[in-house]
Design a protein around this motif. Structure first.
Motif, mmCIF file in Angstrom:
data_model
loop_
_atom_site.group_PDB
_atom_site.id
_atom_site.type_symbol
_atom_site.label_atom_id
_atom_site.label_comp_id
_atom_site.label_asym_id
_atom_site.label_seq_id
_atom_site.Cartn_x
_atom_site.Cartn_y
_atom_site.Cartn_z
ATOM 1 N N ILE A 78 0.829 -1.202 0.000
ATOM 2 C CA ILE A 78 0.000 0.000 0.000
ATOM 3 C C ILE A 78 0.865 1.254 0.000
ATOM 4 N N ARG A 79 1.838 1.328 0.881
ATOM 5 C CA ARG A 79 2.658 2.534 0.991
ATOM 6 C C ARG A 79 3.524 2.750 -0.241
ATOM 7 N N ARG A 130 -2.907 7.251 -3.906
ATOM 8 C CA ARG A 130 -3.612 8.326 -3.218
ATOM 9 C C ARG A 130 -2.846 8.783 -1.987
ATOM 10 N N LYS A 131 -3.284 9.906 -1.435
ATOM 11 C CA LYS A 131 -2.736 10.411 -0.186
ATOM 12 C C LYS A 131 -3.678 10.030 0.944
ATOM 13 N N GLY A 132 -3.187 9.302 1.914
ATOM 14 C CA GLY A 132 -4.004 8.930 3.065
ATOM 15 C C GLY A 132 -4.738 7.615 2.863
ATOM 16 N N VAL A 177 -2.479 8.322 -15.431
ATOM 17 C CA VAL A 177 -3.363 8.964 -16.408
ATOM 18 C C VAL A 177 -4.500 9.691 -15.698
ATOM 19 N N ASP A 178 -5.088 9.063 -14.679
ATOM 20 C CA ASP A 178 -6.155 9.704 -13.914
ATOM 21 C C ASP A 178 -5.659 10.984 -13.246
ATOM 22 N N ASN A 179 -4.420 10.961 -12.782
ATOM 23 C CA ASN A 179 -3.847 12.151 -12.148
ATOM 24 C C ASN A 179 -3.640 13.273 -13.165
ATOM 25 N N LYS A 212 -4.319 17.504 -10.200
ATOM 26 C CA LYS A 212 -3.001 16.887 -10.064
ATOM 27 C C LYS A 212 -2.395 17.113 -8.680
ATOM 28 N N PHE A 213 -1.765 16.055 -8.152
ATOM 29 C CA PHE A 213 -0.877 16.199 -7.006
ATOM 30 C C PHE A 213 0.421 15.472 -7.346
#
Length: 242
Positions: A154-155, A160-162, A195-197, A202-203
């Motif tokens: 996961i990490r 994602r963030k969080g 691609v989604d980002n 954007k991050f």
């Protein structure tokens, strides 16, 4: 000059590396899963401590666009020419670049979906102690050795963030196929998230992977120590919390 201040859209717990250091005092409960990671083709993407730099990662995401027809992410990084002037150097990445640089051994025709039933059966075999009716699984309900593996995946790979304590759909699919030795197109999944980002808000997603891709495509990228994006890689304190 590079900007040293941290950006609000960067998470230093995202795209980090797991550790295989058996000398760490808190590693003892997880030793039985280390050999699996060490011999598996997921090792590089999980453990490579490639340094990443804000100027390069920000430049990449700020300029990134996706060409649907070519299935390619196009972008640019800012460099200096021989006269000291700023120039944009184009970069472009496909799924095969992700596969090659991260040393995944998957194939284009490998699946990216696994049946929910199979995932739940696998989680049961991993001695999951929570309810099987939840859409996502809390990692704290796993046995100790599997908890380390799930936490690492996961990490290192989550887009994602969080929300790092919960295994969502694609994480469960990855782990199911890894542990059952089934084919799974991790390269495509990671590329799809990139691609989604590009298409969304954007991050600084996948800073370690982006830097690895950039360094592979553009040799001798200039780097400043004060510009480094410092990731909070796994250590003894992480193992203690697990």
């Amino acid at each position: 000059m590079f900007v040293q201040a941290k950006s609000s859209n960067f998470d230093d717990k995202h795209n980090i590396c797991c550790t295989l250091d058996k000398t760490l005092p808190k590693m003892k409960p997880f030793e039985d899963v280390l050999e699996f990671i060490e011999k598996n083709w997921i090792r590089k993407a999980l453990t490579d401590t490639h340094k990443c730099y804000r100027a390069h990662v920000e430049s990449f995401w700020n300029a990134a666009r996706y060409d649907e027809d070519e299935k390619t992410i196009y972008s640019a990084v800012k460099l200096k020419d021989d006269d000291g002037k700023d120039i944009d150097v184009e970069v472009k990445f496909k799924v095969e670049d992700v596969r090659r640089v991260l040393e995944f051994k998957d194939q284009d025709d490998d699946p990216i979906q696994v049946s929910e039933r199979l995932c739940k059966v696998l989680w049961f075999r991993m001695r999951y102690a929570g309810t099987m009716n939840d859409p996502s699984f809390n990692n704290s309900n796993l046995s100790m050795s599997y908890k380390f593996l799930v936490h690492s995946v996961i990490r290192a790979w989550c887009h994602r963030k969080g929300g790092y304590d919960v295994s969502i759909g694609f994480i469960m699919c990855i782990l199911t196929c890894l542990l059952l030795n089934r084919p799974y197109n991790i390269s495509q999944v990671i590329f799809n998230h990139m691609v989604d980002n590009v298409k969304g808000e954007k991050f600084l997603q996948y800073p370690r992977f982006v830097q690895m891709l950039l360094d592979d495509q553009i040799k001798d990228l200039p780097k400043e120590a004060e510009d480094e994006l410092v990731l909070e890689h796994m250590d003894n304190e992480t193992l203690k919390r697990l």
